[in-house]
Design an enzyme around this catalytic site. Sequence first.
Site, PDB file in Angstrom:
ATOM      1  CG  ASP A   1      -2.258   0.474   1.046  1.00  0.00           C
ATOM      2  OD1 ASP A   1      -2.400   1.529   0.418  1.00  0.00           O
ATOM      3  OD2 ASP A   1      -3.195  -0.194   1.527  1.00  0.00           O
TER       4      ASP A   1
ATOM      5  CD  GLU B   1      -8.861   4.246  -1.380  1.00  0.00           C
ATOM      6  OE1 GLU B   1      -9.770   3.955  -0.607  1.00  0.00           O
ATOM      7  OE2 GLU B   1      -7.929   5.002  -1.077  1.00  0.00           O
TER       8      GLU B   1
ATOM      9  CG  ASP C   1      -4.502   5.670   0.840  1.00  0.00           C
ATOM     10  OD1 ASP C   1      -5.323   4.796   1.146  1.00  0.00           O
ATOM     11  OD2 ASP C   1      -4.447   6.793   1.374  1.00  0.00           O
TER      12      ASP C   1
ATOM     13  CG  HIS D   1      -8.712  -1.166   4.921  1.00  0.00           C
ATOM     14  ND1 HIS D   1      -8.652  -1.249   3.546  1.00  0.00           N
ATOM     15  CD2 HIS D   1      -8.200   0.038   5.243  1.00  0.00           C
ATOM     16  CE1 HIS D   1      -8.121  -0.135   3.078  1.00  0.00           C
ATOM     17  NE2 HIS D   1      -7.835   0.663   4.078  1.00  0.00           N
ATOM     18  CG  ASP D   2     -11.115   2.165   3.910  1.00  0.00           C
ATOM     19  OD1 ASP D   2     -10.554   2.265   5.018  1.00  0.00           O
ATOM     20  OD2 ASP D   2     -10.545   2.422   2.835  1.00  0.00           O
TER      21      ASP D   2
HETATM   22  C1  GLC Z   1      -7.892   5.295   2.016  1.00  0.00           C
HETATM   23  C2  GLC Z   1      -7.654   4.114   2.917  1.00  0.00           C
HETATM   24  C3  GLC Z   1      -8.216   4.425   4.264  1.00  0.00           C
HETATM   25  C4  GLC Z   1      -7.490   5.629   4.808  1.00  0.00           C
HETATM   26  C5  GLC Z   1      -7.568   6.795   3.849  1.00  0.00           C
HETATM   27  C6  GLC Z   1      -6.579   7.846   4.193  1.00  0.00           C
HETATM   28  O1  GLC Z   1      -9.236   5.509   1.767  1.00  0.00           O
HETATM   29  O2  GLC Z   1      -8.218   2.957   2.362  1.00  0.00           O
HETATM   30  O3  GLC Z   1      -8.115   3.350   5.154  1.00  0.00           O
HETATM   31  O4  GLC Z   1      -8.036   6.003   6.030  1.00  0.00           O
HETATM   32  O5  GLC Z   1      -7.277   6.421   2.529  1.00  0.00           O
HETATM   33  O6  GLC Z   1      -5.282   7.412   3.913  1.00  0.00           O
END
Ligand code: GLC
Length: 518
Positions: free
Chosen positions: A105, A263, A208, A325-326
């Site tokens: 990540d 992402e 991310d 995980h979100d």
């Molecule tokens: C992304 C991650 C999340 C994190 C956010 C800030 O959405 O998946 O877990 O809190 O970015 O880095």
Amino acid sequence: MDRGSTEVAEPWWRSGVVYQIYPRSFCDTDGDGVGDLEGIRRHLDHLTWLGVDALWLSPVYPSPMADFGYDVADYCDIDPLFGSLDTFDALVAEAHRRDLRVILDWVPNHTSDQHAWFREARSGPDAARRDWYVWRDPGPDGGPPNNWVAAFSPSPAWTLDEASGQYYLHLFLPEQPDLNWANPDVRSAMHDTLRFWLDRGVDGFRADVVHCIGKAPALDDDPPEYVPLPHCILNDRPETHPMLRDLRRLLDGYEGDRMMVGEVVLLDPALVASYYGRGDELQLAFNFAPLHTAWDATRWRDVLTRTQAELEPIGAWPTWVLSNHDNPRHRTRYGSTARARAAAVLLLGLRGTPFLYAGEELGLEDAAVPADRVVDPGGRDGCRAPLPWDASEGHGWASLDPWLPWPPHSDRLDVASQREDPDSMLHLYRRLLAVRRGSPALVRGDQELLDLPEGVVGWRRRYRDDVRVVLVNFTAGDVAVPGVDGTVEVSSCPERRSTAAFDATLGGDEAVIVRAGP
Ligand code: GLC
């Protein structure tokens, strides 16, 4: 080891299935209640047995953990909580020996406020790295410079630095200041962080909130009708695309199909599509619209149609993800094991790269986290509960007291119990992964949505003479589905024998993969 079955090699990130590990919750071997890299290494044989192709590790870098690792204090090291660079290297070597890829990540949009870069930037307006972050004078009313809202709480995306009287931007927590990607030195330093891991042999990155790195130079207000939506789900800027092209060139300079999956938290497949560029930006981008789609045939048909319509014409390879995980796990969202089993068939039958979230193969639900154990500022603790490896009190962890409570039914949904039960969710995933690997149609074939009775969504996958039909019944009752001939290769329903001819009826919340032909 040859685990491929298709004739001409596809890049692994198109043919494979990626398994997301949230390292804190995977397996603790040193007794501190938090999972570690050694815990992942010990279970690699299990992951090969399961049949996944690549592991994505959520952040393992040194971090104060304000956002559990998504606040990076050093991009080029491992937090001692998880291990060391040596344990990381050992993990990658052992994964590669098993033909498992490893992706990290990478958190490009922001650092931790404890990163040396930010500490220096914060030391004063004349600091050498001041411009590595986004600083602005107060707005005309003395408040934040614009109306952007931070994620996790409806508060401004700006924090005042008392010493200088300026605000700094953070699309997430105040402990996660945004980097200023418009500054070429930032771009170059961040490129170096990628090289650091590529040189160590990692196969790629999950980037991310990568759609956020380019910002409108004027930092204009968000339209009032969107406030208080967090700015991070609105930011979709042309400035990001040349940055992605640079990243792609960097990756392409390495041998061995190094990849980046971005992402892109824009909930419209049409917006997501643009992040593939003309095949010169991200190799893959997450498409989260399906993750936010309820268990409903009309809505699923719509999201599949839209995704295909946007991605296919530009040659962009789709991704599919139901849990991470979100967000609440899909077993929790869909409300039953039967639906979660059908969703597994759906996910692994689609054209594109599926991403599994550790624990979905066990059918885990979110943990109920009592108020005094809540730790995440974003309310996401439930889906991050630890993975039970066996039915004992400690569930195969070195501590009896993990950082979050166990998910429900951990003494029967644990890995060891499910490995013993051929009808378990775990065996269903294993079978699906094997069936997928063995079928060129499922790995690389085209996809044609079928006209089917109400409540059922299905599609045909075809590659040369290999044909599969995937059918998903989103209703609770039986539905007749005439016109699909072939053998049931896998069913979400344990009562249906695979290898039987499809009898033209789906049970409630049942999904099947039918191998066409007699
Ligand atoms: C992304 C991650 C999340 C994190 C956010 C800030 O959405 O998946 O877990 O809190 O970015 O880095």
